[in-house]
Scaffold this active site. Structure first.
Site, PDB file in Angstrom:
ATOM      1  N   THR A   9      -8.038  -4.413   3.393  1.00 33.95           N
ATOM      2  CA  THR A   9      -7.167  -4.838   4.494  1.00 33.95           C
ATOM      3  C   THR A   9      -7.515  -6.269   4.896  1.00 33.95           C
ATOM      4  O   THR A   9      -7.108  -6.723   5.960  1.00 33.95           O
ATOM      5  CB  THR A   9      -7.329  -3.932   5.735  1.00 33.95           C
ATOM      6  OG1 THR A   9      -8.710  -3.947   6.108  1.00 33.95           O
ATOM      7  CG2 THR A   9      -6.873  -2.510   5.477  1.00 33.95           C
TER       8      THR A   9
ATOM      9  N   ALA B  93      -1.920  -3.685   8.735  1.00 33.35           N
ATOM     10  CA  ALA B  93      -3.142  -3.140   9.338  1.00 33.35           C
ATOM     11  C   ALA B  93      -3.284  -3.575  10.801  1.00 33.35           C
ATOM     12  O   ALA B  93      -3.708  -2.799  11.647  1.00 33.35           O
ATOM     13  CB  ALA B  93      -4.371  -3.549   8.527  1.00 33.35           C
TER      14      ALA B  93
ATOM     15  N   GLY C 126     -18.405  -8.038  10.105  1.00 28.91           N
ATOM     16  CA  GLY C 126     -18.054  -8.890  11.258  1.00 28.91           C
ATOM     17  C   GLY C 126     -17.331  -8.054  12.285  1.00 28.91           C
ATOM     18  O   GLY C 126     -17.593  -6.854  12.440  1.00 28.91           O
TER      19      GLY C 126
ATOM     20  N   ARG D  92      -7.799  -9.793   2.677  1.00 26.45           N
ATOM     21  CA  ARG D  92      -6.820 -10.716   2.106  1.00 26.45           C
ATOM     22  C   ARG D  92      -6.682 -10.431   0.619  1.00 26.45           C
ATOM     23  O   ARG D  92      -7.664 -10.107  -0.064  1.00 26.45           O
ATOM     24  CB  ARG D  92      -7.250 -12.177   2.299  1.00 26.45           C
ATOM     25  CG  ARG D  92      -6.972 -12.731   3.687  1.00 26.45           C
ATOM     26  CD  ARG D  92      -5.458 -12.868   3.961  1.00 26.45           C
ATOM     27  NE  ARG D  92      -5.172 -13.410   5.288  1.00 26.45           N
ATOM     28  CZ  ARG D  92      -4.959 -12.679   6.389  1.00 26.45           C
ATOM     29  NH1 ARG D  92      -5.010 -11.372   6.339  1.00 26.45           N
ATOM     30  NH2 ARG D  92      -4.691 -13.262   7.540  1.00 26.45           N
TER      31      ARG D  92
ATOM     32  N   GLU E 127       2.831 -12.149  -1.055  1.00 29.36           N
ATOM     33  CA  GLU E 127       3.519 -11.295  -0.076  1.00 29.36           C
ATOM     34  C   GLU E 127       4.869 -11.924   0.250  1.00 29.36           C
ATOM     35  O   GLU E 127       4.925 -13.143   0.427  1.00 29.36           O
ATOM     36  CB  GLU E 127       2.670 -11.149   1.191  1.00 29.36           C
ATOM     37  CG  GLU E 127       1.362 -10.403   0.929  1.00 29.36           C
ATOM     38  CD  GLU E 127       0.503 -10.229   2.185  1.00 29.36           C
ATOM     39  OE1 GLU E 127       0.971 -10.554   3.295  1.00 29.36           O
ATOM     40  OE2 GLU E 127      -0.635  -9.774   2.042  1.00 29.36           O
TER      41      GLU E 127
ATOM     42  N   HIS F  47       1.057  -5.174   4.661  1.00 29.02           N
ATOM     43  CA  HIS F  47       0.277  -6.064   5.541  1.00 29.02           C
ATOM     44  C   HIS F  47       0.531  -5.694   7.014  1.00 29.02           C
ATOM     45  O   HIS F  47       0.937  -6.529   7.826  1.00 29.02           O
ATOM     46  CB  HIS F  47       0.612  -7.543   5.275  1.00 29.02           C
ATOM     47  CG  HIS F  47      -0.423  -8.473   5.854  1.00 29.02           C
ATOM     48  ND1 HIS F  47      -0.686  -9.732   5.336  1.00 29.02           N
ATOM     49  CD2 HIS F  47      -1.270  -8.360   6.917  1.00 29.02           C
ATOM     50  CE1 HIS F  47      -1.631 -10.323   6.033  1.00 29.02           C
ATOM     51  NE2 HIS F  47      -2.003  -9.502   7.012  1.00 29.02           N
TER      52      HIS F  47
ATOM     53  N   ILE G  18     -14.197  -6.799  12.527  1.00 26.79           N
ATOM     54  CA  ILE G  18     -13.469  -5.609  12.066  1.00 26.79           C
ATOM     55  C   ILE G  18     -14.402  -4.650  11.318  1.00 26.79           C
ATOM     56  O   ILE G  18     -14.336  -3.433  11.515  1.00 26.79           O
ATOM     57  CB  ILE G  18     -12.265  -6.024  11.197  1.00 26.79           C
ATOM     58  CG1 ILE G  18     -11.256  -6.820  12.046  1.00 26.79           C
ATOM     59  CG2 ILE G  18     -11.587  -4.803  10.579  1.00 26.79           C
ATOM     60  CD1 ILE G  18     -10.152  -7.509  11.268  1.00 26.79           C
TER      61      ILE G  18
END
Ligand code: NAD
Length: 330
Positions: free
Chosen positions: A238, A290, A158, A240, A269, A288, A160
């Site tokens: 990167t 990125a 997609g 989930r 997290e 987290h 990214i």
């Protein structure tokens, strides 16, 4: 923690936004009042309800926004997630309530893609290990490996995934990808080969995940799929945390089933200090971050503010993930 405690137009829970910043100025310049609460989920129930009661718009971080929270916000007209993942929001409840949930599409695409390379190069050139050794007084010249000529497997081609594939071409990597909605035109223009999920896993030297977490992708990368990977291949996540079975990754790295892993996102997290992910040689972890560049955060904040200002002035929301919100008002 800021301006008003009982009445405001916009509740901001994104931790990187704060009173007096550019986003706050944009909103206030449009005549809106703001309240910042980065720890909404940790507030006592009564305090949370009071905050939500007057809220007309929400700019939300990655903390959970539950059906209960949404029900406490009868004046809510829009939720904007400052990012693109919206698994933290109970979207079905928002849809029921007639509230559009929006994202800041594209704002952190480049940031995430570049972090993937920071992680891949970090593992390939053993940078963290080298720094740790040097700080401990060991001048040790470890052997790394190159990205050039390696096969990069992209799961989720997609927004990214495409940015990652584009950068990979510059490194001279061969890119193969799996996506149920495969963009043939993009792939052929960028020399990307299409493959099925298991084939990507078995052929790639580096596997990078760029798909959403939902019921269909939870634990997609489990022990069986890790066993398909080459035993020197590196897994990069990167996307989930819930997409990979973390315990299975630890076992696979320890047993040499895969060569290593680099993870930016986790099931829980902040990652607990005792997590084996932090104490297993061959696994790199970041917090987290990125998407956390100043450029991406700036763009994301401005997009969120523009969307909120427009909707509260009667305009249509942009980048809506639940278009059914219009029909499903209970
Ligand atoms: N770590 C961070 O800071 C950070 C920042 C931004 C985004 N993200 C995460 O990155 C992910 C991707 O974001 P995006 O903007 O590229 O989303 P996108 O919607 O543009 O792309 C997701 C792609 O995954 C594909 N897909 C869906 N199910 C799949 C499956 N089972 N297997 C393979 N592909 C599948 C879709 O068809 C789509 O092309 C999201 O999970 C988001 O939460 C993380």
């Amino acid at each position: 923690m800021s301006e008003s405690t009982t009445s405001h137009d916009v509740l901001i829970t994104t931790a990187f936004l704060s009173p007096g910043d550019e986003v706050d100025a944009l909103l206030r310049g449009a005549g809106l009042t703001t309240h910042h609460e980065p720890n909404l989920a940790a507030l006592p129930e009564a305090e949370r309800r009071t905050l939500l009661a007057s809220t007309r718009a929400m700019i939300a971080g990655t903390q959970p926004l539950t059906a209960n929270d949404l029900a406490s916000a009868p004046n809510l007209q829009i939720v904007v997630r400052t990012g693109v993942g919206y698994d933290s929001v109970d979207v079905a409840a928002a849809t029921n309530q007639g509230v559009p949930v929006c994202i800041t599409a594209g704002a952190n695409r480049q940031a995430v893609a570049e972090h993937v390379f920071a992680l891949m190069l970090g593992v390939a050139r053993r940078v963290p290990e080298n720094i740790t050794n040097l700080r401990a007084g060991h001048w040790q010249q470890l052997t790394g490996r190159e990205l050039r000529g390696a096969t990069l497997g992209v799961l989720g081609l997609g927004s990214i995934g495409k940015a990652v594939a584009t950068i990979a071409a510059g490194f001279g990597m061969n890119v193969i990808a799996y996506d149920p909605y495969f963009d043939e035109a993009f792939a052929s223009a960028h020399n990307i080969s299409r493959a099925e999920l298991d084939e990507v896993l078995s052929r790639a030297d580096f596997v990078t995940l760029h798909l959403f977490l939902d019921d269909s992708t939870r634990n997609l990368i489990n022990a069986e799929r890790l066993a398909l990977m080459k035993n020197d291949a590196i897994l990069v996540n990167t996307a989930r945390g819930g997409i990979v079975d973390e315990a299975a990754v630890v076992d696979a790295v320890r047993a040499g089933v895969i060569g290593g892993a680099a993870l930016d996102v986790f099931e829980q997290e902040p990652l607990p200090a005792e997590s084996p992910l932090l104490h297993t040689p061959g696994i790199l972890a970041t917090t987290h971050v990125a998407g956390a560049t100043r450029e991406a955060r700036g763009e994301s904040g401005r997009m969120a503010a523009d969307n909120v200002i427009s909707v509260l002035a009667g305009g249509d929301p942009q980048f809506v993930v639940n278009p059914a919100y219009r029909e499903d008002v209970a």
